[in-house]
Scaffold this motif. Structure first.
Motif, PDB file in Angstrom:
ATOM      1  N   GLU A 134      32.300 -19.219  -1.227  1.00 40.79           N
ATOM      2  CA  GLU A 134      31.552 -18.850  -2.424  1.00 40.79           C
ATOM      3  C   GLU A 134      30.640 -19.973  -2.902  1.00 40.79           C
ATOM      4  O   GLU A 134      29.710 -19.733  -3.704  1.00 40.79           O
ATOM      5  N   PHE A 135      30.866 -21.195  -2.419  1.00 40.48           N
ATOM      6  CA  PHE A 135      30.023 -22.321  -2.806  1.00 40.48           C
ATOM      7  C   PHE A 135      29.160 -22.817  -1.644  1.00 40.48           C
ATOM      8  O   PHE A 135      28.480 -23.842  -1.769  1.00 40.48           O
ATOM      9  N   ALA A 136      29.166 -22.115  -0.535  1.00 45.41           N
ATOM     10  CA  ALA A 136      28.451 -22.578   0.664  1.00 45.41           C
ATOM     11  C   ALA A 136      26.956 -22.743   0.412  1.00 45.41           C
ATOM     12  O   ALA A 136      26.312 -23.611   1.019  1.00 45.41           O
ATOM     13  N   HIS A 137      26.396 -21.922  -0.494  1.00 41.87           N
ATOM     14  CA  HIS A 137      24.961 -22.009  -0.771  1.00 41.87           C
ATOM     15  C   HIS A 137      24.574 -23.316  -1.464  1.00 41.87           C
ATOM     16  O   HIS A 137      23.394 -23.681  -1.497  1.00 41.87           O
ATOM     17  N   LYS A 138      25.546 -24.028  -1.996  1.00 46.64           N
ATOM     18  CA  LYS A 138      25.276 -25.305  -2.670  1.00 46.64           C
ATOM     19  C   LYS A 138      25.247 -26.482  -1.703  1.00 46.64           C
ATOM     20  O   LYS A 138      24.807 -27.571  -2.065  1.00 46.64           O
ATOM     21  N   LEU A 139      25.732 -26.291  -0.492  1.00 42.90           N
ATOM     22  CA  LEU A 139      25.858 -27.398   0.455  1.00 42.90           C
ATOM     23  C   LEU A 139      24.503 -27.836   0.994  1.00 42.90           C
ATOM     24  O   LEU A 139      23.692 -27.004   1.417  1.00 42.90           O
ATOM     25  N   THR A 140      24.271 -29.131   0.983  1.00 38.78           N
ATOM     26  CA  THR A 140      23.047 -29.671   1.559  1.00 38.78           C
ATOM     27  C   THR A 140      23.326 -30.115   2.999  1.00 38.78           C
ATOM     28  O   THR A 140      24.461 -30.041   3.475  1.00 38.78           O
ATOM     29  N   ALA A 141      22.294 -30.591   3.656  1.00 37.12           N
ATOM     30  CA  ALA A 141      22.507 -31.235   4.954  1.00 37.12           C
ATOM     31  C   ALA A 141      23.367 -32.479   4.741  1.00 37.12           C
ATOM     32  O   ALA A 141      23.290 -33.115   3.691  1.00 37.12           O
ATOM     33  N   PRO A 142      24.219 -32.834   5.686  1.00 33.47           N
ATOM     34  CA  PRO A 142      25.052 -34.023   5.516  1.00 33.47           C
ATOM     35  C   PRO A 142      24.211 -35.294   5.389  1.00 33.47           C
ATOM     36  O   PRO A 142      23.142 -35.408   6.011  1.00 33.47           O
ATOM     37  N   ILE A 143      24.677 -36.222   4.582  1.00 38.46           N
ATOM     38  CA  ILE A 143      24.080 -37.561   4.516  1.00 38.46           C
ATOM     39  C   ILE A 143      25.176 -38.544   4.908  1.00 38.46           C
ATOM     40  O   ILE A 143      26.073 -38.838   4.123  1.00 38.46           O
ATOM     41  N   VAL A 144      25.106 -39.010   6.131  1.00 40.49           N
ATOM     42  CA  VAL A 144      26.174 -39.855   6.675  1.00 40.49           C
ATOM     43  C   VAL A 144      26.002 -41.288   6.189  1.00 40.49           C
ATOM     44  O   VAL A 144      24.910 -41.704   5.787  1.00 40.49           O
ATOM     45  N   PRO A 145      27.080 -42.074   6.186  1.00 43.48           N
ATOM     46  CA  PRO A 145      26.983 -43.461   5.730  1.00 43.48           C
ATOM     47  C   PRO A 145      26.011 -44.281   6.560  1.00 43.48           C
ATOM     48  O   PRO A 145      25.732 -43.971   7.722  1.00 43.48           O
ATOM     49  N   GLY A 146      25.510 -45.341   5.949  1.00 42.02           N
ATOM     50  CA  GLY A 146      24.663 -46.276   6.666  1.00 42.02           C
ATOM     51  C   GLY A 146      25.516 -47.347   7.327  1.00 42.02           C
ATOM     52  O   GLY A 146      26.728 -47.431   7.126  1.00 42.02           O
ATOM     53  N   VAL A 147      24.873 -48.156   8.105  1.00 43.63           N
ATOM     54  CA  VAL A 147      25.566 -49.263   8.770  1.00 43.63           C
ATOM     55  C   VAL A 147      24.660 -50.483   8.720  1.00 43.63           C
ATOM     56  O   VAL A 147      23.439 -50.370   8.872  1.00 43.63           O
ATOM     57  N   ALA A 148      25.258 -51.626   8.443  1.00 44.57           N
ATOM     58  CA  ALA A 148      24.469 -52.858   8.366  1.00 44.57           C
ATOM     59  C   ALA A 148      23.918 -53.210   9.743  1.00 44.57           C
ATOM     60  O   ALA A 148      24.556 -52.956  10.773  1.00 44.57           O
ATOM     61  N   ALA A 149      22.735 -53.786   9.761  1.00 44.25           N
ATOM     62  CA  ALA A 149      22.127 -54.200  11.020  1.00 44.25           C
ATOM     63  C   ALA A 149      22.973 -55.292  11.670  1.00 44.25           C
ATOM     64  O   ALA A 149      23.461 -56.196  10.998  1.00 44.25           O
ATOM     65  N   MET A 150      23.189 -55.147  12.956  1.00 44.94           N
ATOM     66  CA  MET A 150      23.975 -56.124  13.710  1.00 44.94           C
ATOM     67  C   MET A 150      23.043 -57.079  14.469  1.00 44.94           C
ATOM     68  O   MET A 150      21.955 -56.680  14.895  1.00 44.94           O
ATOM     69  N   ALA A 151      23.494 -58.304  14.637  1.00 43.89           N
ATOM     70  CA  ALA A 151      22.730 -59.262  15.441  1.00 43.89           C
ATOM     71  C   ALA A 151      22.697 -58.781  16.894  1.00 43.89           C
ATOM     72  O   ALA A 151      23.666 -58.179  17.377  1.00 43.89           O
ATOM     73  N   PRO A 152      21.614 -59.004  17.603  1.00 50.12           N
ATOM     74  CA  PRO A 152      21.544 -58.597  19.010  1.00 50.12           C
ATOM     75  C   PRO A 152      22.661 -59.249  19.820  1.00 50.12           C
ATOM     76  O   PRO A 152      23.049 -60.383  19.554  1.00 50.12           O
ATOM     77  N   ARG A 153      23.182 -58.527  20.789  1.00 47.30           N
ATOM     78  CA  ARG A 153      24.229 -59.078  21.637  1.00 47.30           C
ATOM     79  C   ARG A 153      23.710 -59.259  23.057  1.00 47.30           C
ATOM     80  O   ARG A 153      22.766 -58.571  23.491  1.00 47.30           O
ATOM     81  N   ASP A 154      24.326 -60.150  23.766  1.00 47.20           N
ATOM     82  CA  ASP A 154      24.004 -60.373  25.173  1.00 47.20           C
ATOM     83  C   ASP A 154      24.858 -59.404  25.981  1.00 47.20           C
ATOM     84  O   ASP A 154      25.960 -59.747  26.426  1.00 47.20           O
ATOM     85  N   TRP A 155      24.348 -58.176  26.162  1.00 48.93           N
ATOM     86  CA  TRP A 155      25.155 -57.127  26.795  1.00 48.93           C
ATOM     87  C   TRP A 155      25.257 -57.364  28.300  1.00 48.93           C
ATOM     88  O   TRP A 155      24.270 -57.684  28.975  1.00 48.93           O
ATOM     89  N   ARG A 156      26.470 -57.204  28.805  1.00 50.78           N
ATOM     90  CA  ARG A 156      26.712 -57.289  30.243  1.00 50.78           C
ATOM     91  C   ARG A 156      27.674 -56.182  30.653  1.00 50.78           C
ATOM     92  O   ARG A 156      28.540 -55.793  29.863  1.00 50.78           O
ATOM     93  N   PRO A 157      27.572 -55.681  31.870  1.00 55.05           N
ATOM     94  CA  PRO A 157      28.539 -54.668  32.326  1.00 55.05           C
ATOM     95  C   PRO A 157      29.955 -55.238  32.316  1.00 55.05           C
ATOM     96  O   PRO A 157      30.156 -56.447  32.484  1.00 55.05           O
ATOM     97  N   ALA A 158      30.935 -54.388  32.132  1.00 54.42           N
ATOM     98  CA  ALA A 158      32.337 -54.815  32.153  1.00 54.42           C
ATOM     99  C   ALA A 158      32.710 -55.290  33.565  1.00 54.42           C
ATOM    100  O   ALA A 158      32.243 -54.721  34.558  1.00 54.42           O
ATOM    101  N   PRO A 159      33.523 -56.319  33.679  1.00 53.92           N
ATOM    102  CA  PRO A 159      33.967 -56.772  35.005  1.00 53.92           C
ATOM    103  C   PRO A 159      34.652 -55.641  35.763  1.00 53.92           C
ATOM    104  O   PRO A 159      35.322 -54.789  35.159  1.00 53.92           O
ATOM    105  N   VAL A 160      34.538 -55.638  37.064  1.00 50.78           N
ATOM    106  CA  VAL A 160      35.077 -54.549  37.883  1.00 50.78           C
ATOM    107  C   VAL A 160      36.569 -54.332  37.656  1.00 50.78           C
ATOM    108  O   VAL A 160      37.039 -53.200  37.553  1.00 50.78           O
TER     109      VAL A 160
END
Length: 354
Positions: free
Chosen positions: A156-182
């Motif tokens: 009965e209240f579905a017409h009041k629902l907006t699109a979801p607004i999901v939480p934000g996330v703080a910017a992370m420092a760049p990482r030196d990405w490497r594949p996982a060891p075998v």
């Protein structure tokens, strides 16, 4: 716009509270006039935001605490009329125009046996929730999962629902990405409520993967190490219990975040892991699962066979390319609110000015 926010604890002291804290600060920075009504401000009051503290209320029983806080807000609004302001609640009020829903509806209690529904606590919690939704002109869910639940339990209240607004996330420092060891890699798990968030299942998954990757390590952040030590009986190394961590820096050190939660309205750590460019493998009942792209990781049905979970994590450990960095800052969240509130303001301006 002039927006009056209502939250019991104002400050970065919890998931919902951080959401309000960050959004109000960003809206103020965008030039909107922001005031906050709360029991107490738990941090230095942000510049440009007026904070009205009503005094703390005994937290138990919860329904009575919510009821008493709502009455205090009503009394304050009557004594301090704000005719041109939009009242945006994050609590169980009866005097708001907009409400944001941060968790699964209490109405899920309908699915429990009748003897678990026969109590004053249940009756009052259900009353407060229904009143909150009935009074609001708009209801903003903070994930698609919560939106779906609200539409199901309160059609009965579905017409009041907006699109979801999901939480934000703080910017992370760049990482030196490497594949996982075998033969190894690092899998992360995070959550103080470790049972609800699926740590026993995560331990099973990693134990099986360690048969083929003997140097694989599971790092557990959140719970007290003494609470979960028993889950690793028989293990000969291969795990680290980090205890409570307030900073997300450990996410830069893992290859995969494993989050097989049984119930998770959103799951902020999922977004934080993706921002840190860690792969993620999560259950399909996590609200943040909607933000997990195929390039970022995998969403696995909660009731999937153990081998399906193992296969999903294995695939992420074998990836040769870095996952994309997730970017959805609190300024983005505030701008999403501006669009919704500006679009609705004309419709409810007459009510605000009454």
């Amino acid at each position: 716009m002039k927006i009056l926010y209502v939250v019991r604890r104002y400050g970065p002291v919890g998931g919902m509270e951080r959401y309000v804290w960050e959004v109000t600060r960003e809206l103020a920075a965008l030039g909107h006039q922001i005031s906050v009504i709360c029991e107490r401000c738990h941090a230095d009051k942000p510049p440009g935001i007026t904070v009205h503290e009503l005094g703390e209320i005994a937290p138990r029983p919860r329904w009575l605490s919510l009821l008493r806080f709502g009455r205090r807000v009503n009394i304050w609004l009557e004594a301090n009329p704000h005719p041109d302001w939009l009242v945006h609640s994050h609590e169980r009020l009866s005097s708001h125009h907009i409400t944001t829903f941060h968790g699964p509806p209490f109405a899920t209690v309908r699915d429990k046996p009748f003897w678990k529904r026969l109590s004053l606590r249940v009756a009052m919690q259900f009353y407060l929730e229904r009143r909150e939704l009935g009074v609001a002109r708009l209801v903003v869910p903070n994930s698609g999962f919560i939106r779906k639940q609200l539409a199901h339990y309160y059609p009965e209240f579905a017409h009041k629902l907006t699109a979801p607004i999901v939480p934000g996330v703080a910017a992370m420092a760049p990482r030196d990405w490497r594949p996982a060891p075998v033969g190894g890699g690092i899998i992360g798990f995070a959550g103080k409520e470790w049972q609800r968030k699926g740590l026993p299942l995560a331990v099973e998954i990693v134990a099986l993967l360690r048969r083929e990757r003997p140097d694989l390590e599971l790092r557990v952040a959140g719970p007290d190490p003494q609470e979960v030590q028993h889950l690793f009986a028989g293990w000969q190394g291969g795990y680290r219990l980090l205890g409570w961590r307030s900073d997300p820096e450990y996410l830069h050190q893992i290859d995969v975040l494993l989050h097989p939660a049984r119930a998770e309205p959103y799951g902020m750590v999922i977004a934080e892991a993706m921002a840190a460019q860690a792969s993620v493998v999560v259950s399909d009942v996590c609200g943040a699962a909607a933000q997990v792209s195929e390039e970022a990781g995998a969403v696995v049905p909660l009731d999937a066979p153990l081998e399906q979970w193992v296969s999903a994590v294995r695939k992420q450990l074998q990836r040769a390319l870095a996952p994309p960095r997730y970017e959805h800052g609190w300024r983005d969240v505030a701008q999403e609110y501006v669009k919704i509130l500006e679009g609705a303001l004309e419709c409810i301006k007459g009510e605000i000015n009454e």
